[in-house]
Design a protein around this motif. Structure first.
Motif, short mmCIF file in Angstrom:
data_model
loop_
_atom_site.label_atom_id
_atom_site.label_comp_id
_atom_site.label_asym_id
_atom_site.label_seq_id
_atom_site.Cartn_x
_atom_site.Cartn_y
_atom_site.Cartn_z
N GLN A 113 41.57 39.52 42.01
CA GLN A 113 40.97 39.78 43.85
C GLN A 113 42.56 39.54 44.32
O GLN A 113 43.61 39.80 45.26
CB GLN A 113 40.37 39.68 44.60
CG GLN A 113 38.68 40.43 43.82
CD GLN A 113 39.36 42.80 44.12
OE1 GLN A 113 40.17 42.56 44.90
NE2 GLN A 113 38.43 42.53 44.03
N ILE A 114 43.05 38.15 44.54
CA ILE A 114 43.32 37.17 45.14
C ILE A 114 45.45 37.98 44.85
O ILE A 114 45.86 37.93 45.62
CB ILE A 114 43.52 35.93 44.58
CG1 ILE A 114 42.31 35.67 45.77
CG2 ILE A 114 43.96 35.53 44.98
CD1 ILE A 114 41.43 34.28 45.58
N VAL A 115 45.45 37.81 43.73
CA VAL A 115 46.68 38.17 42.54
C VAL A 115 46.96 39.62 43.35
O VAL A 115 48.47 39.56 43.78
CB VAL A 115 46.46 38.26 41.31
CG1 VAL A 115 46.34 39.19 41.05
CG2 VAL A 115 48.47 37.98 40.69
N PHE A 116 46.27 40.58 43.25
CA PHE A 116 46.30 41.63 43.62
C PHE A 116 46.98 41.61 45.44
O PHE A 116 47.71 42.17 46.04
CB PHE A 116 45.19 43.11 43.86
CG PHE A 116 45.10 42.76 41.89
CD1 PHE A 116 45.89 42.93 40.95
CD2 PHE A 116 43.37 43.96 42.45
CE1 PHE A 116 45.34 43.25 39.86
CE2 PHE A 116 43.06 43.27 40.95
CZ PHE A 116 43.70 43.46 39.73
N ILE A 117 46.36 40.60 45.87
CA ILE A 117 46.52 40.63 47.55
C ILE A 117 48.14 39.80 47.80
O ILE A 117 48.60 40.01 48.81
CB ILE A 117 45.36 39.95 48.56
CG1 ILE A 117 43.85 40.67 48.09
CG2 ILE A 117 45.81 39.75 49.39
CD1 ILE A 117 42.90 39.76 48.95
N SER A 118 48.21 39.19 46.52
CA SER A 118 49.53 38.97 46.55
C SER A 118 50.63 39.39 46.62
O SER A 118 51.37 39.42 46.91
CB SER A 118 49.14 37.41 45.39
OG SER A 118 50.99 36.84 45.75
N LEU A 119 50.60 40.48 45.79
CA LEU A 119 51.25 41.12 45.11
C LEU A 119 51.21 42.21 46.40
O LEU A 119 52.27 42.56 47.14
CB LEU A 119 50.78 42.17 43.77
CG LEU A 119 51.17 41.49 42.99
CD1 LEU A 119 50.26 42.33 41.33
CD2 LEU A 119 52.00 41.86 42.63
N GLN A 120 50.85 42.57 46.84
CA GLN A 120 50.13 43.68 48.79
C GLN A 120 51.37 42.43 49.37
O GLN A 120 52.14 43.08 50.13
CB GLN A 120 49.44 43.74 48.42
CG GLN A 120 48.98 44.48 50.01
CD GLN A 120 47.11 44.60 50.54
OE1 GLN A 120 46.70 45.68 50.08
NE2 GLN A 120 46.27 43.66 50.95
N LYS A 121 51.37 40.88 49.77
CA LYS A 121 52.23 40.37 50.90
C LYS A 121 53.09 40.54 50.52
O LYS A 121 53.91 40.52 51.20
CB LYS A 121 50.63 39.05 50.82
CG LYS A 121 49.86 39.31 51.28
CD LYS A 121 48.98 37.82 51.59
CE LYS A 121 47.79 37.55 51.90
NZ LYS A 121 47.91 37.78 53.77
#
Length: 391
Positions: A113-121
């Motif tokens: 979930q954190i890496v997805f959010i990182s890609l999102q940011k």
């Protein structure tokens, strides 16, 4: 299964502990530890290069045994230093652009979930999570509708979440991904080693796993499965080294053909040796035998806890060897104290590691017991009785 022999192969059980934290980091068979010690001691004498050369054929067995474990070819397997390492390398091979969509689930692992959010940011990738049905199973109709609407770059599903006993229907997701020709990444960190995992049946493009959990291997190990389709389309990690490609021109390289292109040249070969032995051990016991026995253990434990009066939080039609619970009033502290005082190994997961799931359940944390095939029914009964007396 020869349970007595399996238990004799674990020196860590000699002090009478009851070990129920296999979803965290399991107890290794003695052959795993001994093989690593022997390897490092030989490195001490003649250096790492020479030892790797002498043991080249044995080290290569890692790829054969892992392929056997998940039903693929050895050319589809890459060694990794962890499941997260494998996951990051798989993601880095996908060229995301602004506006691309990743579809995942509310039960995916915290690091995912954190890496997805990182890609999102960082890349303005859009992250969408599928709905769950009332029985906590994936809403496959919702997933298909989301695919039609957003044409995602990637579907990512965690097979078994770290925070509950749920087994997500990764095979059904794979059929939908194949129908719409969408890349499919499966986190099998908690399922590989616990139950039969068949990449042909799942139909995934990537699958990641760790060595330290139900595989009973050393920490700092894992692997990545990469499908033939993905290899043929020249997917490769963003940051390659000479393990992944041949330097053919001053400004060009040629990718190697196998999944080893996802490895780095410098790894701990002693650790790879240990994971190879752990995988070989699991294959020898038989994953179907392991899965069937694990179901008996976890079902017994889950049923006992409910009958005693604890609140069991595992929701779904197909449950795993991860058993999550708390006291009738939500208590975690007293349970932890009782388990520690009785030399019972466990773990605790708090809300920040399962933000969506625990918010939906309206809880702040759970105690997690995760039996494995070296545990006995007698141990399950003993733990249940100890917890019963704590109420």
């Amino acid at each position: 299964m020869k349970l007595d022999k399996i238990r004799q192969d674990i020196r860590g059980l000699s002090d009478g502990k009851i070990f129920l934290n296999n979803a965290g980091s399991s107890l290794m068979p003695s052959i795993v530890v001994d093989s690593m010690i022997d390897y490092v001691e030989l490195e001490e004498q003649v250096g790492g290069y020479e030892v790797a050369n002498v043991n080249a054929e044995v080290l290569e067995e890692f790829y054969d045994e892992t392929a056997k474990l998940i039903n693929c070819k050895s050319s589809n397997i890459a060694f990794a230093t962890s499941a997260t390492d494998a996951y990051a390398k798989a993601l880095s091979s996908i060229i995301f652009k602004e506006g691309d969509v990743i579809i995942t689930t509310v039960d995916d692992y915290i690091s995912n979930q954190i890496v997805f959010i990182s890609l999102q940011k960082k890349l303005n990738v859009k992250v969408i999570r599928t709905k769950n049905l009332s029985d906590n199973e994936l809403d496959l109709e919702d997933l298909e509708n989301l695919i039609k609407e957003y044409n995602p770059k990637l579907i990512a599903v965690t097979h078994i979440p770290t925070n509950s006993g749920l087994i997500q229907n990764v095979e059904a997701v794979g059929k939908i991904c194949k129908q719409y020709d969408v890349l499919y990444l499966v986190d099998a960190c908690q399922s590989v080693g616990q139950m039969v995992v068949d990449v042909e049946k799942i139909g995934c493009d990537f699958l990641t796993a760790t060595g330290r959990k139900f595989m009973r291997g050393p920490r700092g190990t894992g692997f990545l499965y990469v499908s033939d389709k993905v290899l043929d389309q020249n997917y490769a990690p963003l940051l390659l080294d000479m393990r992944g490609a041949n330097w053919t021109e001053f400004d060009d390289y040629e990718l190697f053909k196998t999944a080893k292109r996802f490895e780095h040249w410098e790894i701990s070969y002693a650790s790879l040796m240990g994971l190879m032995q752990a995988t070989k051990y699991a294959n020898a016991v038989g994953m179907k035998n392991i899965e069937d026995y694990n179901k008996k253990l976890s079902q017994k434990l889950r049923r006992n806890l409910k009958n005693i009066g604890f609140k069991v939080w595992d929701q779904g039609n197909n449950l795993s060897s991860i058993v999550t619970f708390c006291g009738p009033d939500g208590d975690l502290e007293n349970i932890q104290k009782v388990l520690k005082n009785n030399n019972i190994f466990f773990s605790v997961t708090y809300k920040n590691s399962a933000l969506i799931d625990f918010t939906n359940k309206n809880i702040n944390g759970i105690v997690r017991l995760s039996p494995h095939y070296f545990n006995t029914i007698e141990e399950i009964e003993k733990v249940s009785e100890i917890l019963k007396n704590s109420l």
